[in-house]
Every structure is written in C-alpha cells, then in structure tokens.
Write an enzyme that holds these catalytic residues in place. Sequence first.
Site, PDB file in Angstrom:
ATOM      1  N   HIS A  51       0.831  -1.205   0.000  1.00 19.58           N
ATOM      2  CA  HIS A  51       0.000   0.000   0.000  1.00 19.58           C
ATOM      3  C   HIS A  51       0.866   1.256   0.000  1.00 19.58           C
ATOM      4  CE1 HIS A  51      -4.075   1.685   1.582  1.00 19.58           C
ATOM      5  NE2 HIS A  51      -3.385   2.655   1.020  1.00 19.58           N
ATOM      6  N   HIS A  53       1.411   5.118  -2.002  1.00 21.51           N
ATOM      7  CA  HIS A  53       0.944   6.131  -2.956  1.00 21.51           C
ATOM      8  C   HIS A  53       2.171   6.811  -3.563  1.00 21.51           C
ATOM      9  CE1 HIS A  53      -3.301   5.792  -1.766  1.00 21.51           C
ATOM     10  NE2 HIS A  53      -2.843   5.633  -0.544  1.00 21.51           N
ATOM     11  N   LEU A  54       2.434   6.509  -4.837  1.00 18.11           N
ATOM     12  CA  LEU A  54       3.598   7.109  -5.510  1.00 18.11           C
ATOM     13  C   LEU A  54       3.231   8.421  -6.203  1.00 18.11           C
ATOM     14  CD1 LEU A  54       5.403   3.979  -7.050  1.00 18.11           C
ATOM     15  CD2 LEU A  54       6.046   5.287  -5.017  1.00 18.11           C
ATOM     16  N   ASP A 145      -8.708   2.439  -3.279  1.00 20.28           N
ATOM     17  CA  ASP A 145      -8.222   3.064  -2.050  1.00 20.28           C
ATOM     18  C   ASP A 145      -8.248   4.587  -2.089  1.00 20.28           C
ATOM     19  OD1 ASP A 145      -6.991   2.897   0.608  1.00 20.28           O
ATOM     20  OD2 ASP A 145      -5.443   4.046  -0.390  1.00 20.28           O
ATOM     21  N   HIS A 225      -5.537  -1.026   5.807  1.00 18.00           N
ATOM     22  CA  HIS A 225      -5.375  -0.229   7.047  1.00 18.00           C
ATOM     23  C   HIS A 225      -6.471  -0.391   8.105  1.00 18.00           C
ATOM     24  CE1 HIS A 225      -7.917   2.227   4.509  1.00 18.00           C
ATOM     25  NE2 HIS A 225      -6.923   2.755   3.826  1.00 18.00           N
ATOM     26  N   ASN A 276      -6.367   9.052   7.129  1.00 20.13           N
ATOM     27  CA  ASN A 276      -7.543   8.240   6.822  1.00 20.13           C
ATOM     28  C   ASN A 276      -7.135   6.770   6.719  1.00 20.13           C
ATOM     29  OD1 ASN A 276      -9.668   6.869   5.665  1.00 20.13           O
ATOM     30  ND2 ASN A 276     -10.054   8.357   4.048  1.00 20.13           N
ATOM     31  N   ASP A 303       0.790   2.582   3.774  1.00 25.01           N
ATOM     32  CA  ASP A 303      -0.105   3.660   3.347  1.00 25.01           C
ATOM     33  C   ASP A 303       0.674   4.972   3.227  1.00 25.01           C
ATOM     34  OD1 ASP A 303      -2.304   5.057   2.479  1.00 25.01           O
ATOM     35  OD2 ASP A 303      -3.419   4.913   4.364  1.00 25.01           O
ATOM     36  N   HIS A 307       2.223  14.335   0.772  1.00 22.91           N
ATOM     37  CA  HIS A 307       1.502  15.566   0.434  1.00 22.91           C
ATOM     38  C   HIS A 307       2.473  16.739   0.503  1.00 22.91           C
ATOM     39  CE1 HIS A 307      -2.527  13.865   0.406  1.00 22.91           C
ATOM     40  NE2 HIS A 307      -2.288  13.272   1.550  1.00 22.91           N
TER      41      HIS A 307
HETATM   42 ZN   LIG Z   1      -7.080   3.955   2.213  1.00 18.49          ZN
END
Ligand SMILES: [Zn+2]
Length: 428
Positions: A51, A53-54, A145, A225, A276, A303, A307
């Site tokens: 999990h 995020h790239l 997701d 998660h 989240n 996760d 940002h």
């Molecule tokens: Zn999520």
Amino acid sequence: MIIRNVRILGGEPVDVRLADGMIAEIRQGLDGPESVDGAGAIALPGLVDLHTHLREPGREDAETVQTGTQSAARGGYTAVHAMANTSPVADTAGVVEQVWRLGREFGHCDVHPVGAVTVGLEGRQLAELGAMADSAARVRVFSDDGKCVDDAVLMRRALEYVKAFDGVVAQHAQEPRLTSGAQMNEGVVSGRLGLTGWPAVAEEAVIARDCLLAAHVGSRLHVCHVSTAGSVEILRWAKSKGWNVTAEVTPHHLLLTDDLVEESPVGAYNPIYKVNPPLRTRADVEALRAALADGTIDVVATDHAPHPVEDKETEWSAAAMGMVGLETALSVVQEAMVETGLLDWAGVAERMSVVPARIGRLAGHGQPLQAGSPANITLYDPSVRTKVDPSAFASKSRNTPYEGMTLPGRVVATFLRGRPTVLEGKLV
Ligand SMILES: [Zn+2]
C-alpha cells in the site's frame, strides 16, 4: 559480491555470496575481492509494501515513481504496490502499464501497480479488471483506495471477477454516509475538540459485509489499514470460518493515538496527525498490536501518503489526510512490536515481506534467505536510536508525524536482485 557478517533473521553471523541476482551460498568464512561488511546487521528478505501512494502520474509535486521508490529503498523495501488513485486514475491497461514502465525505468525497487476497482474510482461501474490483469503490469491487486467500494453489488461483482486470474480486492473500508465530513476518531477527544467524529462502526460495518461477500462468492478479500479493535474481532471471526480474508495495519496505527490531536509536541489541531482512517484510541492500538502478533492481521503496509507542505500546513479541516511512512516503517514496527516482545525478527520478516509478497502474488519477493532465492535483502541495525529528521528523507514530501521523535534502528543496506540500492544508509 559477498556480504560478510550478517545475522539472518537475527541468528548467528554468516557470510552471503550473491551471484547473477541470486543468493549463491551462505556460510561462515566466505571472502572475495568485492565484499561488503554487514557489521552484524540483521538480514531480512527485502520488504514488500502492499500500500504505497507514488502519486505519479498527476501529483508529481508530492512524489514521483523515482522519489517514492528511493524512499522505499531507504526504508528497506524491494517492492511496492502503487495505489490507483493517481490522475488519471489507474483504471485501464494503458495507465497501469505507464506506471509499470516508469517503475522499470526510474524505480529503485520493483513497482507493481494496483488497478482501480471502478472507473475513475467513482463507484458506479467496474473498471477493466481483466485487461489490467492481462497487461504487461500483470495486476493482481485491485483497490479504489482513498474511497470505499460501498455498493454491495459492485463489490460482489469485483470479487467474482478477480477469481478468474487469482486477483484480490483490497478494500478501503469506510462507510461514506457515516463519515460525511468526519475529521478524526469519534470519541472523547473529538467531543472535547468539537471536530466531527469518524465512528469505528463506519469501518467495521464494511469489513463485516465484505467478509460475508467474499465467503459467499468464494473469493479473496484484503482489508486495507485496519484501525479499530472491533475490526479485529470481525477479522478473527471471518478467519475462524476459514474464509480467504487478509488484512493490513499501518505503522502509525500501531504507535499513535487520537490524543495527539489534542495534545502533542507540535501543539493541538496539528494536521500532521490527520490521516484516513484516523488515529484511534490506546485500546485500539493495543488490539491491533495483539492482532498483528497472533496473525489475525496478516501484514504491515505503510499507506505512504505524501503531500506537499501547502496541503498539510493549513487549518485542520482544510488539510489533506495522510502521512509518509516508507522510511520510518521498520523503525516504528521495531518500537511497537519488537521492543515490546510481541514479535521477533522472523515474525517481522513474515509480516513485512513474506506474506505481503504472497498476497500480491509476487513470486520474486518474500522468499527465504537461502541459496537459490532471489537476492532481495535488507540489512538493518536495530541497536542505534536516532531522531527522525524529515529533511533527510528521500521522499519528495515531509509529512511525517515522527519529526523530532527518537526511534530505534536504521536500514544499513538494501539489495534488489543482488544490486545494492542503498549502502551505508545512503542511496546508491
Ligand atoms: Zn485507504
């Protein structure tokens, strides 16, 4: 190349010879011209994240495939699953192949794209799951997701569809109506702070429904998660039935609580703690740790959610949700699970490499460190303690809740198919 003096899963010191991307030999007394001193570090199979995020394509100001995989390598990872909530959304063979190619070209670890379950993550129509599975990216994990597949019929169809290619649906369990405008865990603290609560039942109700659906159609469900004690109870029940359900917990949900929103070293209402699902209570943290220890929760997944500063350093209600996590994951797991005596290093390897690779159907990762296995290896020194300094992160983003905290351990080196991606803690 020979790596001298490492302790496989914390065992006795040995030397490891690598050749042609594989582990060729393990014993004491190996030597050669090209050798690295492991200095007694613990050797783990290269970590695998289910999990990540790239952010590429679309939010290259937050992260790119290059910086995200550099961050992964620094954290000891040799493979990551890249979540589908990019722009454009990874909901077609074209987009997942684009991410897969970026990984091949710029990746400091293997990049396995996750395919969206529904077109545009909109929850109305199934995406081209079969085309993504058949593409060069060979997608096996599907997830909306960031959003929940809340329509029960669509979720059922997705679970049925992925059976054809041994895929898995990874659900972000969040009942949208129960969490409309939600800002933090619903409880004593949210009441005192006057922030809209995010009730545990919004997660637990979806998990219960999805376990029942997965059992009904005989398919594989993975729960992203997990954050509440009640979710753990539901998973324990589903597993007792023999259903094909797996689950992950993030490092931050194993360590941090919702009290931090009210009182922390960086003040109250600091959006660095906005995530989240939200940080929960001490009782939830204890239940999650116990569940990870006894196997009710199968894996740790980061996760990792980068940002840019302007999206996080703003008032609480406007701030983006999420934390970076790749470079601190192993240290946080050591703090929460190893120092507490809940897991040994073999247990950590199982939950951060072996089982995530199995869930993602990655044949080349999560293999035991023995002759004949791919040389995907993480060397980790658990004996040091260092203050977390986000300015030293390889990630493009700095939104870590651990800034200034002293955490144990340090990734010394990472090897991807025999080639070092990190040596002496630095990117190669
Ligand atoms: Zn999520």
